[in-house]
Design a protein around this motif. Sequence first.
Motif, PDB file in Angstrom:
ATOM      1  N   GLY A  29     -63.820  28.844 -66.371  1.00 27.99           N
ATOM      2  CA  GLY A  29     -63.003  28.744 -65.162  1.00 27.99           C
ATOM      3  C   GLY A  29     -62.390  27.380 -64.929  1.00 27.99           C
ATOM      4  N   GLN A  30     -62.529  26.445 -65.878  1.00 29.15           N
ATOM      5  CA  GLN A  30     -61.970  25.107 -65.701  1.00 29.15           C
ATOM      6  C   GLN A  30     -60.441  25.134 -65.686  1.00 29.15           C
ATOM      7  N   THR A  31     -59.877  24.357 -64.788  1.00 29.22           N
ATOM      8  CA  THR A  31     -58.414  24.268 -64.723  1.00 29.22           C
ATOM      9  C   THR A  31     -57.861  23.364 -65.828  1.00 29.22           C
ATOM     10  N   TYR A  32     -58.683  22.494 -66.394  1.00 30.60           N
ATOM     11  CA  TYR A  32     -58.271  21.671 -67.540  1.00 30.60           C
ATOM     12  C   TYR A  32     -58.618  22.453 -68.802  1.00 30.60           C
ATOM     13  N   PRO A  33     -57.639  22.757 -69.652  1.00 30.88           N
ATOM     14  CA  PRO A  33     -57.877  23.698 -70.757  1.00 30.88           C
ATOM     15  C   PRO A  33     -58.323  23.083 -72.078  1.00 30.88           C
ATOM     16  N   HIS A  34     -58.254  21.767 -72.221  1.00 32.13           N
ATOM     17  CA  HIS A  34     -58.446  21.147 -73.537  1.00 32.13           C
ATOM     18  C   HIS A  34     -59.910  20.741 -73.736  1.00 32.13           C
ATOM     19  N   TRP A  35     -60.722  21.734 -73.963  1.00 35.03           N
ATOM     20  CA  TRP A  35     -62.150  21.502 -74.152  1.00 35.03           C
ATOM     21  C   TRP A  35     -62.679  22.431 -75.241  1.00 35.03           C
ATOM     22  N   GLU A  36     -63.840  22.080 -75.731  1.00 34.11           N
ATOM     23  CA  GLU A  36     -64.603  22.959 -76.609  1.00 34.11           C
ATOM     24  C   GLU A  36     -66.060  22.908 -76.171  1.00 34.11           C
ATOM     25  N   VAL A  37     -66.805  23.947 -76.458  1.00 33.80           N
ATOM     26  CA  VAL A  37     -68.242  23.981 -76.201  1.00 33.80           C
ATOM     27  C   VAL A  37     -68.961  24.030 -77.542  1.00 33.80           C
ATOM     28  N   VAL A  38     -69.867  23.094 -77.755  1.00 32.72           N
ATOM     29  CA  VAL A  38     -70.771  23.156 -78.907  1.00 32.72           C
ATOM     30  C   VAL A  38     -72.145  23.480 -78.340  1.00 32.72           C
ATOM     31  N   LEU A  39     -72.576  24.703 -78.561  1.00 35.21           N
ATOM     32  CA  LEU A  39     -73.796  25.223 -77.946  1.00 35.21           C
ATOM     33  C   LEU A  39     -74.868  25.417 -79.011  1.00 35.21           C
ATOM     34  N   VAL A  40     -76.036  24.812 -78.789  1.00 35.17           N
ATOM     35  CA  VAL A  40     -77.147  24.945 -79.730  1.00 35.17           C
ATOM     36  C   VAL A  40     -78.233  25.799 -79.086  1.00 35.17           C
ATOM     37  N   ASP A  41     -78.479  26.957 -79.688  1.00 38.37           N
ATOM     38  CA  ASP A  41     -79.604  27.794 -79.257  1.00 38.37           C
ATOM     39  C   ASP A  41     -80.855  27.295 -79.974  1.00 38.37           C
ATOM     40  N   ASP A  42     -81.806  26.804 -79.198  1.00 37.31           N
ATOM     41  CA  ASP A  42     -83.018  26.190 -79.749  1.00 37.31           C
ATOM     42  C   ASP A  42     -84.080  27.252 -80.061  1.00 37.31           C
ATOM     43  N   GLY A  43     -83.695  28.232 -80.878  1.00 30.98           N
ATOM     44  CA  GLY A  43     -84.654  29.238 -81.322  1.00 30.98           C
ATOM     45  C   GLY A  43     -85.142  30.151 -80.226  1.00 30.98           C
ATOM     46  N   SER A  44     -84.251  30.604 -79.360  1.00 32.09           N
ATOM     47  CA  SER A  44     -84.653  31.465 -78.246  1.00 32.09           C
ATOM     48  C   SER A  44     -85.287  32.766 -78.750  1.00 32.09           C
ATOM     49  N   SER A  45     -86.224  33.295 -77.931  1.00 34.98           N
ATOM     50  CA  SER A  45     -86.867  34.567 -78.260  1.00 34.98           C
ATOM     51  C   SER A  45     -86.308  35.717 -77.427  1.00 34.98           C
ATOM     52  N   ASP A  46     -85.399  35.402 -76.489  1.00 41.69           N
ATOM     53  CA  ASP A  46     -84.735  36.457 -75.729  1.00 41.69           C
ATOM     54  C   ASP A  46     -83.349  36.695 -76.339  1.00 41.69           C
ATOM     55  N   ASN A  47     -82.406  37.209 -75.581  1.00 37.38           N
ATOM     56  CA  ASN A  47     -81.080  37.504 -76.138  1.00 37.38           C
ATOM     57  C   ASN A  47     -80.060  36.395 -75.857  1.00 37.38           C
ATOM     58  N   THR A  48     -80.538  35.153 -75.733  1.00 36.39           N
ATOM     59  CA  THR A  48     -79.636  34.025 -75.507  1.00 36.39           C
ATOM     60  C   THR A  48     -78.593  33.908 -76.625  1.00 36.39           C
ATOM     61  N   TRP A  49     -79.018  34.082 -77.873  1.00 38.56           N
ATOM     62  CA  TRP A  49     -78.089  33.955 -78.997  1.00 38.56           C
ATOM     63  C   TRP A  49     -76.993  35.017 -78.916  1.00 38.56           C
ATOM     64  N   GLU A  50     -77.360  36.217 -78.545  1.00 42.00           N
ATOM     65  CA  GLU A  50     -76.374  37.289 -78.427  1.00 42.00           C
ATOM     66  C   GLU A  50     -75.369  36.974 -77.316  1.00 42.00           C
ATOM     67  N   VAL A  51     -75.852  36.417 -76.213  1.00 42.19           N
ATOM     68  CA  VAL A  51     -74.964  36.026 -75.116  1.00 42.19           C
ATOM     69  C   VAL A  51     -73.980  34.959 -75.592  1.00 42.19           C
ATOM     70  N   ALA A  52     -74.490  33.948 -76.309  1.00 43.10           N
ATOM     71  CA  ALA A  52     -73.635  32.869 -76.799  1.00 43.10           C
ATOM     72  C   ALA A  52     -72.566  33.416 -77.750  1.00 43.10           C
ATOM     73  N   CYS A  53     -72.964  34.309 -78.648  1.00 44.92           N
ATOM     74  CA  CYS A  53     -72.011  34.867 -79.605  1.00 44.92           C
ATOM     75  C   CYS A  53     -70.959  35.731 -78.908  1.00 44.92           C
ATOM     76  N   ALA A  54     -71.371  36.434 -77.853  1.00 44.45           N
ATOM     77  CA  ALA A  54     -70.413  37.252 -77.103  1.00 44.45           C
ATOM     78  C   ALA A  54     -69.349  36.385 -76.443  1.00 44.45           C
ATOM     79  N   PHE A  55     -69.762  35.245 -75.906  1.00 44.53           N
ATOM     80  CA  PHE A  55     -68.794  34.325 -75.301  1.00 44.53           C
ATOM     81  C   PHE A  55     -67.886  33.718 -76.360  1.00 44.53           C
ATOM     82  N   ALA A  56     -68.431  33.455 -77.552  1.00 45.56           N
ATOM     83  CA  ALA A  56     -67.615  32.902 -78.636  1.00 45.56           C
ATOM     84  C   ALA A  56     -66.551  33.900 -79.076  1.00 45.56           C
ATOM     85  N   THR A  57     -66.896  35.176 -79.061  1.00 46.45           N
ATOM     86  CA  THR A  57     -65.923  36.213 -79.388  1.00 46.45           C
ATOM     87  C   THR A  57     -64.826  36.264 -78.328  1.00 46.45           C
ATOM     88  N   ARG A  58     -65.232  36.020 -77.100  1.00 44.12           N
ATOM     89  CA  ARG A  58     -64.289  36.065 -75.978  1.00 44.12           C
ATOM     90  C   ARG A  58     -63.351  34.873 -75.980  1.00 44.12           C
TER      91      ARG A  58
END
Length: 314
Positions: A29-58
Amino acid sequence: MPEPVQVSILIATYNRASLLTQSLSSILGQTYPHWEVVLVDDGSSDNTWEVACAFATRDARIRPLHQEHRGLAHFAETYNFALAQAKGSVIAMMDDDDLWLPERLAKHLPFHLAGGYALSFAQCQAVDEKTQPLEQQLYPVLNPATDLYVALLRGEYWIPTITTLISRTRLEAAGGFQQRPYLPAYDYPTWLAVGEPMGFLPLNLALRRIHSPQQITNKSALELALGAYRHAIEVAERSGFPKARLLSENRRNNLAHAYHLAAAQAGNEGKFGQALDYCREIAWLGRPYLFARCLAMLTYKFGQRTLRYAASLV
């Protein structure tokens, strides 16, 4: 025209699938568009990785990475791993349970660049788990004349991680993100290593989530307070800053309250000798009211324990 400044937003996450969704949505939702997210999943045991990948697809600006679980003791290494993958010249941080307001980057980045700051930060609002504002003033509130580096070294305030912007060249020159074995936090050593010039923008640009009933344990509260003080002493010794000036009123208060929490925990565990040692530290810090409360608490706990023991003999 010059190329727009790219901001790399670093996130380390662990088992925070539902809250991470909110955090990433606030970045989208940021109004400034020139950004990237580098997200590190620290070995989660829930579905955090799936959530991160879904956002990357989006949105292709979000790049998820995965590693085996390292934990808080290796947070600096995790963030340095993310930094090595980042492309931006300005680095921002996002905790995986907090939120940015829509103009967080649009309002902060021009201030940061115009000041030529190594590190700059803004204010944040404390909210509960449902993002409802808590009855606390915006943090921090600083006098414009404050020497930000000296005040940080003296423990007069802390810098909200979620409102920082850091010059990448200065961060890399400082050796990247820092952590010490005695301090279970990466932010305070890193901010001091990056150093001056520092800037403060007195605008609320983020929401910091406070979890109930207690965000950190009594033991870690004391580790954080003592670890930050110890690190400040090390920095002061290297720079020639007078160590006597490191015990600001705010640092005395933080240490005293941390000792009080630790004394309560030690009393609950029947370690009354250790608890009394903590009480003595409160007295040394010049907090007589808290010292009296600590003694009264331990007297009550010792009395209750004695009564239970006596009852067990009947």
